[in-house]
Design a protein around this motif. Sequence first.
Motif, PDB file in Angstrom:
ATOM      1  N   PRO A   1      -3.756 -13.071   6.941  1.00  0.00           N
ATOM      2  CA  PRO A   1      -3.570 -11.621   7.079  1.00  0.00           C
ATOM      3  C   PRO A   1      -2.956 -10.949   5.864  1.00  0.00           C
ATOM      4  O   PRO A   1      -1.856 -11.283   5.431  1.00  0.00           O
ATOM      5  N   ILE A   2      -3.701 -10.014   5.318  1.00  0.00           N
ATOM      6  CA  ILE A   2      -3.249  -9.166   4.210  1.00  0.00           C
ATOM      7  C   ILE A   2      -3.570  -7.736   4.616  1.00  0.00           C
ATOM      8  O   ILE A   2      -4.744  -7.416   4.847  1.00  0.00           O
ATOM      9  N   ASN A   3      -2.559  -6.890   4.697  1.00  0.00           N
ATOM     10  CA  ASN A   3      -2.789  -5.567   5.253  1.00  0.00           C
ATOM     11  C   ASN A   3      -2.344  -4.429   4.351  1.00  0.00           C
ATOM     12  O   ASN A   3      -1.396  -4.545   3.578  1.00  0.00           O
ATOM     13  N   ASP A   4      -3.056  -3.339   4.515  1.00  0.00           N
ATOM     14  CA  ASP A   4      -2.908  -2.150   3.690  1.00  0.00           C
ATOM     15  C   ASP A   4      -2.077  -1.097   4.419  1.00  0.00           C
ATOM     16  O   ASP A   4      -1.995  -1.089   5.648  1.00  0.00           O
ATOM     17  N   LEU A   5      -1.482  -0.209   3.642  1.00  0.00           N
ATOM     18  CA  LEU A   5      -0.763   0.954   4.159  1.00  0.00           C
ATOM     19  C   LEU A   5      -1.334   2.202   3.511  1.00  0.00           C
ATOM     20  O   LEU A   5      -1.910   2.138   2.423  1.00  0.00           O
ATOM     21  N   SER A   6      -1.178   3.312   4.159  1.00  0.00           N
ATOM     22  CA  SER A   6      -1.468   4.588   3.518  1.00  0.00           C
ATOM     23  C   SER A   6      -0.319   4.935   2.582  1.00  0.00           C
ATOM     24  O   SER A   6       0.847   4.680   2.893  1.00  0.00           O
ATOM     25  N   ARG A   7      -0.637   5.506   1.436  1.00  0.00           N
ATOM     26  CA  ARG A   7       0.441   5.888   0.509  1.00  0.00           C
ATOM     27  C   ARG A   7       1.308   7.017   1.081  1.00  0.00           C
ATOM     28  O   ARG A   7       2.390   7.275   0.594  1.00  0.00           O
ATOM     29  N   GLY A   8       0.833   7.643   2.156  1.00  0.00           N
ATOM     30  CA  GLY A   8       1.637   8.646   2.836  1.00  0.00           C
ATOM     31  C   GLY A   8       2.396   8.075   4.024  1.00  0.00           C
ATOM     32  O   GLY A   8       2.919   8.826   4.854  1.00  0.00           O
ATOM     33  N   CYS A   9       2.485   6.762   4.100  1.00  0.00           N
ATOM     34  CA  CYS A   9       3.103   6.120   5.260  1.00  0.00           C
ATOM     35  C   CYS A   9       4.606   6.382   5.329  1.00  0.00           C
ATOM     36  O   CYS A   9       5.249   6.664   4.333  1.00  0.00           O
ATOM     37  N   SER A  10       5.137   6.234   6.526  1.00  0.00           N
ATOM     38  CA  SER A  10       6.580   6.305   6.744  1.00  0.00           C
ATOM     39  C   SER A  10       7.133   4.894   6.854  1.00  0.00           C
ATOM     40  O   SER A  10       6.388   3.919   6.980  1.00  0.00           O
ATOM     41  N   ALA A  11       8.455   4.782   6.848  1.00  0.00           N
ATOM     42  CA  ALA A  11       9.085   3.472   7.064  1.00  0.00           C
ATOM     43  C   ALA A  11       8.691   2.920   8.427  1.00  0.00           C
ATOM     44  O   ALA A  11       8.474   1.708   8.582  1.00  0.00           O
TER      45      ALA A  11
ATOM     46  N   GLY B   1       0.773  -1.230   0.000  1.00  0.00           N
ATOM     47  CA  GLY B   1       0.000   0.000   0.000  1.00  0.00           C
ATOM     48  C   GLY B   1       0.805   1.281   0.000  1.00  0.00           C
ATOM     49  O   GLY B   1       0.248   2.368  -0.108  1.00  0.00           O
ATOM     50  N   ALA B   2       2.141   1.189   0.103  1.00  0.00           N
ATOM     51  CA  ALA B   2       2.970   2.397   0.081  1.00  0.00           C
ATOM     52  C   ALA B   2       2.866   3.106  -1.271  1.00  0.00           C
ATOM     53  O   ALA B   2       2.940   4.335  -1.346  1.00  0.00           O
ATOM     54  N   ILE B   3       2.688   2.305  -2.339  1.00  0.00           N
ATOM     55  CA  ILE B   3       2.551   2.894  -3.686  1.00  0.00           C
ATOM     56  C   ILE B   3       1.335   2.337  -4.428  1.00  0.00           C
ATOM     57  O   ILE B   3       1.128   2.655  -5.596  1.00  0.00           O
ATOM     58  N   HIS B   4       0.537   1.518  -3.763  1.00  0.00           N
ATOM     59  CA  HIS B   4      -0.674   0.974  -4.368  1.00  0.00           C
ATOM     60  C   HIS B   4      -1.895   1.418  -3.571  1.00  0.00           C
ATOM     61  O   HIS B   4      -1.804   1.700  -2.376  1.00  0.00           O
ATOM     62  N   THR B   5      -3.044   1.443  -4.235  1.00  0.00           N
ATOM     63  CA  THR B   5      -4.283   1.816  -3.558  1.00  0.00           C
ATOM     64  C   THR B   5      -4.842   0.629  -2.785  1.00  0.00           C
ATOM     65  O   THR B   5      -4.432  -0.522  -2.989  1.00  0.00           O
ATOM     66  N   THR B   6      -5.816   0.920  -1.922  1.00  0.00           N
ATOM     67  CA  THR B   6      -6.491  -0.142  -1.182  1.00  0.00           C
ATOM     68  C   THR B   6      -7.161  -1.125  -2.140  1.00  0.00           C
ATOM     69  O   THR B   6      -7.116  -2.338  -1.939  1.00  0.00           O
ATOM     70  N   GLY B   7      -7.764  -0.593  -3.203  1.00  0.00           N
ATOM     71  CA  GLY B   7      -8.402  -1.453  -4.197  1.00  0.00           C
ATOM     72  C   GLY B   7      -7.424  -2.401  -4.860  1.00  0.00           C
ATOM     73  O   GLY B   7      -7.754  -3.568  -5.127  1.00  0.00           O
ATOM     74  N   ASP B   8      -6.212  -1.911  -5.130  1.00  0.00           N
ATOM     75  CA  ASP B   8      -5.172  -2.763  -5.719  1.00  0.00           C
ATOM     76  C   ASP B   8      -4.867  -3.949  -4.815  1.00  0.00           C
ATOM     77  O   ASP B   8      -4.598  -5.059  -5.294  1.00  0.00           O
ATOM     78  N   LEU B   9      -4.881  -3.718  -3.506  1.00  0.00           N
ATOM     79  CA  LEU B   9      -4.581  -4.771  -2.537  1.00  0.00           C
ATOM     80  C   LEU B   9      -5.755  -5.733  -2.363  1.00  0.00           C
ATOM     81  O   LEU B   9      -5.569  -6.956  -2.308  1.00  0.00           O
ATOM     82  N   LEU B  10      -6.966  -5.180  -2.278  1.00  0.00           N
ATOM     83  CA  LEU B  10      -8.135  -6.003  -2.002  1.00  0.00           C
ATOM     84  C   LEU B  10      -8.461  -6.951  -3.151  1.00  0.00           C
ATOM     85  O   LEU B  10      -8.916  -8.080  -2.924  1.00  0.00           O
ATOM     86  N   ARG B  11      -8.227  -6.508  -4.380  1.00  0.00           N
ATOM     87  CA  ARG B  11      -8.616  -7.316  -5.542  1.00  0.00           C
ATOM     88  C   ARG B  11      -7.976  -8.701  -5.522  1.00  0.00           C
ATOM     89  O   ARG B  11      -8.693  -9.717  -5.528  1.00  0.00           O
ATOM     90  N   PRO B  12      -6.639  -8.807  -5.484  1.00  0.00           N
ATOM     91  CA  PRO B  12      -6.051 -10.149  -5.426  1.00  0.00           C
ATOM     92  C   PRO B  12      -6.361 -10.863  -4.116  1.00  0.00           C
ATOM     93  O   PRO B  12      -6.495 -12.094  -4.080  1.00  0.00           O
TER      94      PRO B  12
END
Length: 333
Positions: free
Chosen positions: A305-315, A124-135
């Motif tokens: 477990p499959i988890n998302d990040l905000s694209r504005g996330c930090s390391a 999710g650092a460079i992908h949207t939530t939808g990109d993650l949820l689909r697969p």
Amino acid sequence: MDLMKKIWEDAKNDVKTIVLPEGEEERTLTASEEIKKQGLANVVLVGGLEKIQNKAKQLGLNLDGIEIVDPETSEKTEKYVQEFYELRKNKGMTIEKANKIVRDPLYFGTMMVKCNDADGMVSGAIHTTGDLLRPGLQIVKTAPKVSVVSSFFIMLVPDCEYGEDGMLIFSDCAVNPSPTAEQLASIAIATAETARNLCKIEPKVAMLSFSSMGSADHELVEKVRRATEIAKELRPDLDIDGELQLDAAIVEKVAKQKAPNSKVAGKANVLIFPDLQSGNIGYKLVQRFAKAEAIGPVCQGFAKPINDLSRGCSAEDIVSVVALTAVQAQSMK
């Protein structure tokens, strides 16, 4: 406020393998070094070997002991292609399409989780939530008896008397735009389980609305009332109540006026928002105005477990979510 310290300790006690499909991304690489250093998880980076090694060198990072997998050259790719084809052939999937799709790092990483080559995935650092949820929904799918995947944030609010010494769980703030009453009930139950199993607190779940216990009538309020009824019917062992306004949910003085007979009102530590707009706005308001630490979004409802990040996330955010994912994986044995 020691929640993340406890989660780190739990992650170290039973080390899991977490795949990071955005392996060529700078924050992900920085986080991977720290995760390895702290012993929070065995990290698998997905991407081009040379690209990852060159980027790490530029950043001055040490990736010794971190596995790097390239979908173009991995010996597992053929197996994943065949498995993905079998999963999706009734939806019109062909081997040719599967061979192309599985080489996408997000799909490759999800297939690693499906085939037990990884215990969980974070992206999710460079992908949207939808990109993650689909697969995730196509491959790993939902856990038994779970009708909807949702998300939660753990909000750690400094110098705060509300919730569990300033800790509250907000859901759903990232996945479902307009959940039905049935879906809202499922989200409430899943989040209560998250509070109990991950955060180690006894959940008191408030179903939020702009009405408290019949103070207003509207179709939006009725949906929350119905969701509360369904959740109580399905899980009478849980403290779930609503509909409640935010102040009635967390402020005891207000609760005595607006919902005097509620076991949850004034004591809520789990807040269920009626839709994505209110949830997303709510967590960001608390994060910015109260200077709260917002851990997440973390997904719940997947079989693994499959988890998302905000694209504005930090390391640092990535490190935290990987630790959370590892602990989630421990409870999914």
